[in-house]
Motif scaffolding. Structure first.
Motif, mmCIF file in Angstrom:
data_model
loop_
_atom_site.group_PDB
_atom_site.id
_atom_site.type_symbol
_atom_site.label_atom_id
_atom_site.label_comp_id
_atom_site.label_asym_id
_atom_site.label_seq_id
_atom_site.Cartn_x
_atom_site.Cartn_y
_atom_site.Cartn_z
ATOM 1 N N SER A 528 0.791 -1.232 0.000
ATOM 2 C CA SER A 528 0.000 0.000 0.000
ATOM 3 C C SER A 528 0.826 1.286 0.000
ATOM 4 O O SER A 528 0.255 2.369 -0.087
ATOM 5 C CB SER A 528 -0.936 0.021 1.218
ATOM 6 N N ILE A 529 2.142 1.206 0.108
ATOM 7 C CA ILE A 529 2.968 2.416 0.162
ATOM 8 C C ILE A 529 3.997 2.368 -0.960
ATOM 9 O O ILE A 529 4.638 1.347 -1.189
ATOM 10 C CB ILE A 529 3.670 2.565 1.526
ATOM 11 N N VAL A 530 4.145 3.492 -1.640
ATOM 12 C CA VAL A 530 5.159 3.650 -2.681
ATOM 13 C C VAL A 530 5.954 4.905 -2.380
ATOM 14 O O VAL A 530 5.385 5.992 -2.194
ATOM 15 C CB VAL A 530 4.524 3.756 -4.086
ATOM 16 N N LEU A 531 7.283 4.748 -2.301
ATOM 17 C CA LEU A 531 8.165 5.912 -2.186
ATOM 18 C C LEU A 531 8.521 6.361 -3.599
ATOM 19 O O LEU A 531 8.987 5.564 -4.422
ATOM 20 C CB LEU A 531 9.431 5.554 -1.406
ATOM 21 N N LEU A 585 18.129 25.687 -13.638
ATOM 22 C CA LEU A 585 17.098 25.232 -12.710
ATOM 23 C C LEU A 585 17.536 23.922 -12.088
ATOM 24 O O LEU A 585 18.158 23.081 -12.745
ATOM 25 C CB LEU A 585 15.781 25.017 -13.484
ATOM 26 N N ASN A 586 17.239 23.736 -10.810
ATOM 27 C CA ASN A 586 17.353 22.409 -10.193
ATOM 28 C C ASN A 586 16.199 22.195 -9.225
ATOM 29 O O ASN A 586 15.750 23.131 -8.563
ATOM 30 C CB ASN A 586 18.711 22.200 -9.518
ATOM 31 N N GLU A 587 15.726 20.967 -9.156
ATOM 32 C CA GLU A 587 14.579 20.626 -8.313
ATOM 33 C C GLU A 587 14.682 19.183 -7.850
ATOM 34 O O GLU A 587 15.312 18.347 -8.507
ATOM 35 C CB GLU A 587 13.251 20.767 -9.088
ATOM 36 N N PHE A 588 14.041 18.897 -6.720
ATOM 37 C CA PHE A 588 13.838 17.522 -6.290
ATOM 38 C C PHE A 588 12.479 17.422 -5.615
ATOM 39 O O PHE A 588 11.915 18.433 -5.159
ATOM 40 C CB PHE A 588 14.952 17.053 -5.336
ATOM 41 N N ALA A 589 11.950 16.227 -5.554
ATOM 42 C CA ALA A 589 10.668 15.984 -4.889
ATOM 43 C C ALA A 589 10.671 14.579 -4.316
ATOM 44 O O ALA A 589 11.174 13.638 -4.943
ATOM 45 C CB ALA A 589 9.508 16.153 -5.866
ATOM 46 N N LEU A 590 10.115 14.440 -3.119
ATOM 47 C CA LEU A 590 9.964 13.142 -2.457
ATOM 48 C C LEU A 590 8.509 12.985 -2.031
ATOM 49 O O LEU A 590 7.914 13.908 -1.469
ATOM 50 C CB LEU A 590 10.881 13.033 -1.239
ATOM 51 N N GLU A 591 7.941 11.799 -2.280
ATOM 52 C CA GLU A 591 6.566 11.515 -1.894
ATOM 53 C C GLU A 591 6.470 10.124 -1.275
ATOM 54 O O GLU A 591 7.193 9.206 -1.684
ATOM 55 C CB GLU A 591 5.623 11.565 -3.100
ATOM 56 N N ALA A 592 5.572 9.980 -0.312
ATOM 57 C CA ALA A 592 5.202 8.673 0.235
ATOM 58 C C ALA A 592 3.729 8.466 -0.094
ATOM 59 O O ALA A 592 2.849 9.063 0.535
ATOM 60 C CB ALA A 592 5.444 8.616 1.735
ATOM 61 N N ARG A 593 3.461 7.644 -1.099
ATOM 62 C CA ARG A 593 2.109 7.469 -1.606
ATOM 63 C C ARG A 593 1.448 6.274 -0.919
ATOM 64 O O ARG A 593 1.787 5.124 -1.190
ATOM 65 C CB ARG A 593 2.136 7.266 -3.124
ATOM 66 N N TYR A 594 0.518 6.585 -0.033
ATOM 67 C CA TYR A 594 -0.204 5.542 0.700
ATOM 68 C C TYR A 594 -1.600 5.420 0.104
ATOM 69 O O TYR A 594 -2.346 6.392 0.025
ATOM 70 C CB TYR A 594 -0.298 5.898 2.178
ATOM 71 N N ARG A 595 -1.921 4.211 -0.324
ATOM 72 C CA ARG A 595 -3.218 3.986 -0.975
ATOM 73 C C ARG A 595 -4.043 2.995 -0.173
ATOM 74 O O ARG A 595 -3.540 1.970 0.286
ATOM 75 C CB ARG A 595 -3.020 3.461 -2.401
ATOM 76 N N PHE A 596 -5.332 3.297 -0.030
ATOM 77 C CA PHE A 596 -6.279 2.371 0.593
ATOM 78 C C PHE A 596 -7.550 2.379 -0.264
ATOM 79 O O PHE A 596 -8.268 3.345 -0.342
ATOM 80 C CB PHE A 596 -6.580 2.757 2.040
#
Length: 665
Positions: A528-531, A585-596
């Motif tokens: 259920s979790i995707v980094l 330009l420089n960028e970063f992004a981090l997500e913790a995608r929790y699905r139910f």
């Protein structure tokens, strides 16, 4: 001595002592007189019987002799209805008990199908309960046979519950007996190539229990795999299982008609055509002479459906009788099509802080220039953008998923960084991934001719002024995609490189190159979790920032960049605090995608900035964090993100909201 008299009998009693007889109802003389005369000739015919209507009047009843009354005079007054009280008896309650099915693990399945359980313990009378119990007897026997217990029996009984005359107990008792096993396995079929193909795809072995699900699943596997291995006309016959109750085994025989081993041939079409057989061949992922595989046939049908040009379409293999040198029979594909509506209207919209509300409507004629030559008119209305465009798009242009596009557009934009009136003429050739066929490698290349009048801050004057730019560009892009989904990836990675050699004509010709590199990765943790993470870097080399049109510069901030900051707010600012853009330009992004289920929660952390020079720096990064909600649909997730800047500058808002379709990356 007195002697007793002998007993009296009817034969010895005096006549005077007998009781007088009752008078006859019909005297003998009168009865004899009423008889018809008899003939001594036994062969004489019987006298005819007179019809009722011809019977003598003196012998007919007076009522029968009267004529029938007319309908007009018939008394049609209805009888008075009798009123009865409701005598409905109260419902009978009952409990259900099942015995003997636990040992064979069938009790749960039985309870889900039981007629007694379905009645929820209530019935009108005991007869109904008994009928349900008999249904459950048959159900128990069927379930036991489905697991190979062919000698299984079941009986039901009803018994009163002591102390409660309105309640019964329904008991279903099952006796499974022995479980039958497969004794022999025989397949009756013509030889296949490779040999033993059917047996290898029939996952049954001697000694296996004769379970219905396993047997049917094994046969379905044969029907599925053989058309994938060159046998499109395979027919699995009716199995035969001969049981031996002495050994508890069953001899299994399966007839299979494989038909000829086949390879792909040509195409034919029929029906109301959207396009002909020549364009059908463009959509295939196989070549003539290739061994037949029905997965490729199904893929062709899905590609035809994806064009949106058909109300119904089917693809069927047709035998030709032509034998190829390799021994396979040529099979042609017949495409039956019914042309559907080719015109459509569409509306989409979104909102984000910095861009405001944006609505887009389009009219599409998908087959205006057959085959698949679409004409598209689009209008954009929003708080900070308005415009219109006309596009010609040729889909599947000589190759599946290859698209040729020409667009003419006019737009007005008004952002903090600039406002512009822009006219564009562009063309592009692209080879794209689709949800139907996600590709590892895709590309796009084309041209742009841009004329734009934009506001620009002149640091020499210390004020904004308008400038006109004429730009010619040759943009190109390549994408290497190893993710598992185009719309909602959960594992894998993507690498993208965009390169656009350009020249700006504003008094003099100034060539330069815009480059952007992006990498994203997806790593699942459990079910259920995707980094998810993304890195992006861009550079413009060959000219100074102030020589670039503001709309061609790099900016940071917004829903697809560093969330928490307004659209294009990150980067160098003018003295009034408005962004002026940069060359890197420089960028970063981090997500913790929790699905139910169909919903999700996504905390995220972003960072990045835009810089005046052509090389991005690792310092002066701006950070944003927030949380998002996801609603997953069949066309991708609906995204709502709320973010705040962690190290804001003067003029940056405290909260930013983004609403769109699809993941952030």
């Amino acid at each position: 001595m007195q002697q007793s008299e002998p007993p009296v009998t009817p034969s010895t009693a005096p006549v005077a002592a007998q009781q007088a007889p009752e008078p006859a109802i019909v005297p003998d003389a009168e009865f004899t007189k009423a008889l018809p005369p008899l003939s001594n000739d036994i062969n004489a015919p019987l006298e005819p019987m007179l019809p009722v209507a011809q019977a003598p009047a003196e012998t007919a009843a007076p009522e029968l002799a009267q004529p029938l009354p007319s309908l007009q005079g018939f008394d049609s007054t209805p009888l008075v209805d009798a009123t009865f009280k409701d005598t409905k008896s109260p419902d009978i309650r009952y409990d259900t008990e099942v015995r003997g099915l636990d040992a064979v693990k069938l009790k749960g399945q039985f309870n889900g199908l039981s007629a007694l359980r379905g009645g929820k313990g209530k019935a009108a009378n005991a007869t109904v309960v008994s009928a349900r119990a008999r249904e459950d007897e048959a159900l128990a026997v069927r379930l036991m046979k489905s697991l190979g217990y062919y000698d299984g029996t079941a009986v039901s009984t009803l018994e009163p519950i002591p102390g409660d005359p309105t309640k019964l107990r329904a008991i279903v008792s099952a006796t499974p007996g022995k479980q039958y096993k497969l004794g022999t396995i025989t397949v009756k079929a013509e030889p296949t190539t490779p040999p033993g193909l059917i047996e290898s795809q029939l996952p049954l072995k001697v000694g296996d229990a004769i379970e219905a699900d396993r047997v049917q699943g094994a046969e379905a596997n044969v029907a599925l795999i053989l058309p994938q291995r060159g046998y499109p006309f395979t027919k699995v016959g009716q199995r035969d299982i001969l049981l031996d109750d002495m050994t508890g085994t069953g001899d299994y025989t399966l007839p299979v008609d494989t038909g000829p081993r086949s390879s792909f041939g040509t195409f034919a079409t029929e029906g109301r055509l959207a396009f002909g057989a020549e364009h059908v061949s463009v959509l295939t992922r196989f070549k003539p002479g290739q061994l037949y595989d029905n997965r490729l046939t199904d893929d062709l049908r899905a590609a035809l459906v994806a064009t949106g040009l058909f109300s119904t379409v089917s693809v069927e293999p047709v035998r030709t009788g032509n034998i190829n040198p390799d021994g396979t029979e040529q099979v042609n594909l017949l495409v039956k099509q019914e042309r559907g509506k080719q015109r459509s209207l569409a509306v989409s919209g979104g909102y984000s802080t910095g861009q405001g509300v944006r609505l887009e409507g389009s009219y599409t004629d998908r087959n205006r220039f057959a085959p698949e030559g679409a004409l598209i008119f689009t209008a954009v209305g929003g708080t900070q953008e308005q415009g219109a465009s006309a596009t010609f798009r040729r889909s599947n242009a000589g190759k599946r998923d290859k698209t040729v596009t020409f667009t003419a557009s006019a737009n007005r934009t008004s952002y903090d960084a600039y406002n512009a009136l822009t006219a564009t003429l562009s063309g592009k050739v692209s080879y794209d991934s689709t949800p139907l066929w996600q590709k590892k490698f895709t590309y796009a290349y084309g041209f742009e001719l841009v004329g734009t009048n934009e506001s620009v801050y002149d640091f020499g004057l210390g004020a904004r002024k308008r400038g006109t730019y004429f730009i010619a560009a040759l943009p190109g892009q390549v994408l290497f995609d190893r993710s598992d989904s185009l719309l909602n990836p959960t594992k894998g990675y993507r690498l993208k490189l965009s390169l656009s050699p350009e020249t700006s004509v504003r008094g003099a010709v100034r060539p330069y190159a815009r480059t952007l590199i992006e990498a994203s990765g997806y790593y699942p943790i459990g079910d259920s979790i995707v980094l998810a993470g993304r890195l992006r870097a861009g550079s413009i080399a060959g000219t100074g920032r102030d020589e670039l049109a503001p709309s061609r510069r790099y900016y940071g901030g917004g829903g697809g960049s560093v969330r928490g900051y307004g659209y294009q707010r990150l980067g160098p600012l003018d003295p009034q605090g408005n962004p002026v853009g940069g060359r890197s330009l420089n960028e970063f992004a981090l997500e913790a995608r929790y699905r139910f289920g169909n919903y999700g929660i996504v905390p995220f952390f972003d960072g990045g900035n835009a810089y005046e020079g052509p090389i991005p720096k690792g310092t002066d990064l701006r950070y944003g964090a927030g949380i998002g909600g996801r609603f997953y649909t069949n066309f991708g997730p609906l995204r709502v993100d709320v973010a705040t800047p962690l190290n804001p500058r003067k003029g940056d808002g405290k909260v930013a909201l983004y609403i769109s379709i699809g993941q952030a990356f």
